[in-house]
Design a protein around this motif. Sequence first.
Motif, short mmCIF file in Angstrom:
data_model
loop_
_atom_site.label_atom_id
_atom_site.label_comp_id
_atom_site.label_asym_id
_atom_site.label_seq_id
_atom_site.Cartn_x
_atom_site.Cartn_y
_atom_site.Cartn_z
N ARG A 34 0.69 -0.91 0.09
CA ARG A 34 0.12 -0.30 -0.10
C ARG A 34 1.03 1.22 -0.02
N ARG A 35 1.86 1.33 0.38
CA ARG A 35 3.04 2.20 0.96
C ARG A 35 3.26 2.42 -0.62
N GLY A 36 3.75 1.02 -1.35
CA GLY A 36 4.30 1.34 -1.95
C GLY A 36 5.86 1.22 -2.63
N GLN A 63 13.31 -1.84 -14.65
CA GLN A 63 11.61 -1.77 -15.47
C GLN A 63 11.89 -3.53 -14.60
N GLY A 64 12.38 -4.03 -14.03
CA GLY A 64 11.60 -5.36 -13.40
C GLY A 64 10.61 -4.93 -12.14
N VAL A 65 11.01 -4.33 -11.43
CA VAL A 65 10.52 -3.35 -10.22
C VAL A 65 9.32 -3.24 -11.16
N ALA A 66 9.89 -1.87 -12.09
CA ALA A 66 8.24 -1.31 -12.85
C ALA A 66 7.31 -1.77 -13.03
N TYR A 67 7.25 -3.60 -13.93
CA TYR A 67 6.69 -4.55 -14.27
C TYR A 67 6.01 -5.37 -13.14
N GLY A 118 -0.53 -4.23 -9.25
CA GLY A 118 -0.80 -3.24 -8.27
C GLY A 118 -0.49 -2.17 -7.34
N VAL A 119 0.98 -1.88 -7.32
CA VAL A 119 1.57 -1.12 -6.63
C VAL A 119 2.59 0.05 -7.02
N LYS A 120 2.59 0.93 -6.57
CA LYS A 120 3.22 2.47 -6.82
C LYS A 120 4.38 2.35 -6.67
N ALA A 121 5.53 2.58 -7.61
CA ALA A 121 6.77 2.62 -7.70
C ALA A 121 8.03 3.36 -7.99
N ILE A 122 9.18 3.29 -7.18
CA ILE A 122 9.70 5.19 -7.67
C ILE A 122 11.25 4.42 -8.02
N ILE A 123 12.17 4.65 -8.77
CA ILE A 123 12.96 3.76 -9.72
C ILE A 123 14.01 5.35 -9.15
N VAL A 124 15.21 4.65 -8.82
CA VAL A 124 15.83 6.33 -8.76
C VAL A 124 17.21 5.61 -9.65
N ALA A 134 8.39 0.67 1.08
CA ALA A 134 9.48 -0.52 1.45
C ALA A 134 10.58 -0.73 -0.10
N ILE A 135 11.85 -1.05 0.29
CA ILE A 135 13.15 -1.37 -0.39
C ILE A 135 12.85 -2.27 -1.31
N VAL A 136 13.18 -2.18 -2.83
CA VAL A 136 13.61 -3.29 -3.95
C VAL A 136 14.59 -3.18 -3.90
N PRO A 137 15.51 -4.07 -3.20
CA PRO A 137 16.83 -3.87 -4.15
C PRO A 137 17.11 -4.87 -5.53
N PRO A 138 18.68 -4.24 -5.58
CA PRO A 138 18.56 -5.30 -7.36
C PRO A 138 19.69 -6.00 -6.90
N TYR A 139 20.07 -6.57 -5.57
CA TYR A 139 20.51 -7.55 -5.47
C TYR A 139 21.13 -8.39 -3.92
N ASN A 140 20.78 -7.46 -3.29
CA ASN A 140 21.82 -8.20 -2.24
C ASN A 140 20.24 -8.57 -0.99
N ASP A 141 19.23 -9.53 -1.41
CA ASP A 141 18.42 -10.17 -1.08
C ASP A 141 17.99 -10.89 -1.07
#
Length: 340
Positions: free
Chosen positions: A87-89, A100-104, A110-116, A160-167
């Motif tokens: 809900r928070r995104g 692109q993977g996170v955005a997809y 149905g989640v808001k996504a912000i990509i740095v 919520a952070i979706v890290p690129p690899y360290n997870d």
Amino acid sequence: MTAITMSSNVHRDHHDRRIELMVTLDDLRAAQTLLDGVAVRTPLFEWTGAADQRKLFLKLENLQPIGAFKLRGAYNKVASLSDEDRRRGVISYSSGNHGQGVAYAARALGVKAIIVMPGNAPKNKLEATAALGAEIIAVGPSSEERRLRAEELAAEHGYAIVPPYNDEKIIAGQGTVGLEILEDLPNVETVLVPVGGGGLISGISAAIKLSNPKVKIIGIEPELAADAQASLRAGRIVSSPAEQVSQTLADGLRTQSIGAINFEHIRAYVDDIVSVTEDEIREAMRALSANMQTLAEPSGAVAAAAFFSHANELPKTAINVAVISGGNIDPTLLADLRRI
């Protein structure tokens, strides 16, 4: 005596924590089930261009809906978040394909996504990420700058952070590539995997070594961003300067250091890491571009580049796989390759 006992306990606690962070076959199979119908089960393409006796199969992750393997880990991570987190995104940081993977994944769930993203990311990757509905925050070229900005915004807005690899969830998702390789080519002897932050090689190496320890896993990096090779040799995480890393054509591998969780997987499961030159990457891209099915971006071509140019550094095996991790090649670069 007391000091020694305390030190021993601390060491054991750290060791146990490292073991907890290692993905298991159950984690990998759960990710495979979750990704069924989301990620494409990509084919193995037998490469006939090699003039030697070695067989090479290409694992075509460039055929994913976003043109790269990153969808696997991103979806596995976003889908694992709590309803409250969704809900928070979500926020992530990426030089392109992970964004692109996170955005997809976010759009599908149905989640808001912000990509740095770095301002110097390939235009096609910036545009593709925005087209998937993500908000883009542009920063400088440093991978650390991307991470720090994402963490600041997450703290400020509760994303919520979706890290690129360290997870672990990211690693398990990427590792489904390894499960597919083994299922489709059980007699594989060596698998060559691109290394950036280490998520892909962590997952693939765990999937394969936990199933068949005899298979060799070799990581491949650009010489200009060979921090994983240096880390494996040194037995500790070694960083590369942003100014140097940003010079490699392989924009998806411009990480300054591998993740701590990834390093544990690499130490446990990876047999060696080989580096390739910029010219070797270009030559591999040119060869692969002869067939639209095998078209690779620079990062996606490094494993094939090692097979073509570094046979003396690779295991002497007959059945080999190179992972084509992505095909999101800049049109201008593709035109330049074909002009020569």
